[in-house]
Design an enzyme around this catalytic site. Sequence first.
Site, mmCIF file in Angstrom:
data_model
loop_
_atom_site.group_PDB
_atom_site.id
_atom_site.type_symbol
_atom_site.label_atom_id
_atom_site.label_comp_id
_atom_site.label_asym_id
_atom_site.label_seq_id
_atom_site.Cartn_x
_atom_site.Cartn_y
_atom_site.Cartn_z
ATOM 1 N N ILE A 84 55.370 85.435 26.779
ATOM 2 C CA ILE A 84 54.405 84.769 25.942
ATOM 3 C C ILE A 84 54.239 83.402 26.900
ATOM 4 O O ILE A 84 55.101 83.023 27.393
ATOM 5 C CB ILE A 84 54.816 83.965 24.664
ATOM 6 N N SER A 85 52.768 82.972 27.112
ATOM 7 C CA SER A 85 52.296 81.975 28.351
ATOM 8 C C SER A 85 52.978 80.874 27.911
ATOM 9 O O SER A 85 53.112 80.474 26.528
ATOM 10 C CB SER A 85 50.988 82.161 28.449
ATOM 11 N N GLN A 86 52.977 79.914 29.037
ATOM 12 C CA GLN A 86 53.090 78.433 28.664
ATOM 13 C C GLN A 86 52.233 78.035 27.945
ATOM 14 O O GLN A 86 51.128 78.186 27.821
ATOM 15 C CB GLN A 86 53.080 78.117 30.010
#
Length: 248
Positions: A98-100
Amino acid sequence: MTHTKCLASGQARSRHALVPVLFALIFGVAVAQAPSPVDQYRSRRLIMVSDQIEARGVRNPEVLAIMRTVPRELFVPESVRPQAYDDYPLPIGFGQSISQPFIVGLMTELLDAKKNHRVLEIGTGSGYQAAILSRLVGELYSIEIVPELARSAVETLRSLGFRNVTVREGDGYRGWPEKAPFDRIILTAAPPEIPQVLLEELKPGGRLVAPVGAGVQNLVVVQKSADGKTTTQSVLPVRFVPMKRGTE
Ligand code: SAH
């Protein structure tokens, strides 16, 4: 004698009995004041938005407001839940992440999606980016190549009541012809270059946001003019998981 003894032990008992009462009073009050896990996540979410996203220049009030409400902790595996609001990507299984949070906020702002828009996302992953977008747009369609991730994202989104999201297990390189054209397209896995089929599925006047590149990647914004010409603007270097090619 017996009476005295009795009395003495009775007094001792009642004095001892006061101890738990006092403890209950002192700690009872303390327990009542301690924030519940939900409140703790909520306050960490508010700090995440102000310190990681707003402080780095994301200004769209709607994007910020939505990110203050979506419970990111419920989109990550339990093992990394305590880190849900930290300033980096997190593993979600199957070698994916999951992206930052900042990147989610930035890409959402760059996409500039509106309530009447039909939007395509490539790379559903945890479903978190889809959840944020679904609050901004009319209809969101999202494609995920890993069947288990597609299934668990559907489950999470359904349980949290995000109803205008349709997730499909499949290969984003094929687009979603039955639902095209789209006002906006967002990629959250990086292709070496933007797939032609996705550019074709973008409406004139539409916009596509994607990490692009093999090795070095850049976050780009592609604008399609009314006559169908595209212009590409590079925003910043990023690191995303590569967009995989399906087997068929
Ligand atoms: N938007 C996601 C980020 C997921 S990471 C989130 O909010 O959690 C990128 C995702 O893209 C991974 O889940 C990966 O399996 C998926 N992916 C990679 N190649 C793909 C392809 N060709 N088509 C669809 N999904 C793909």
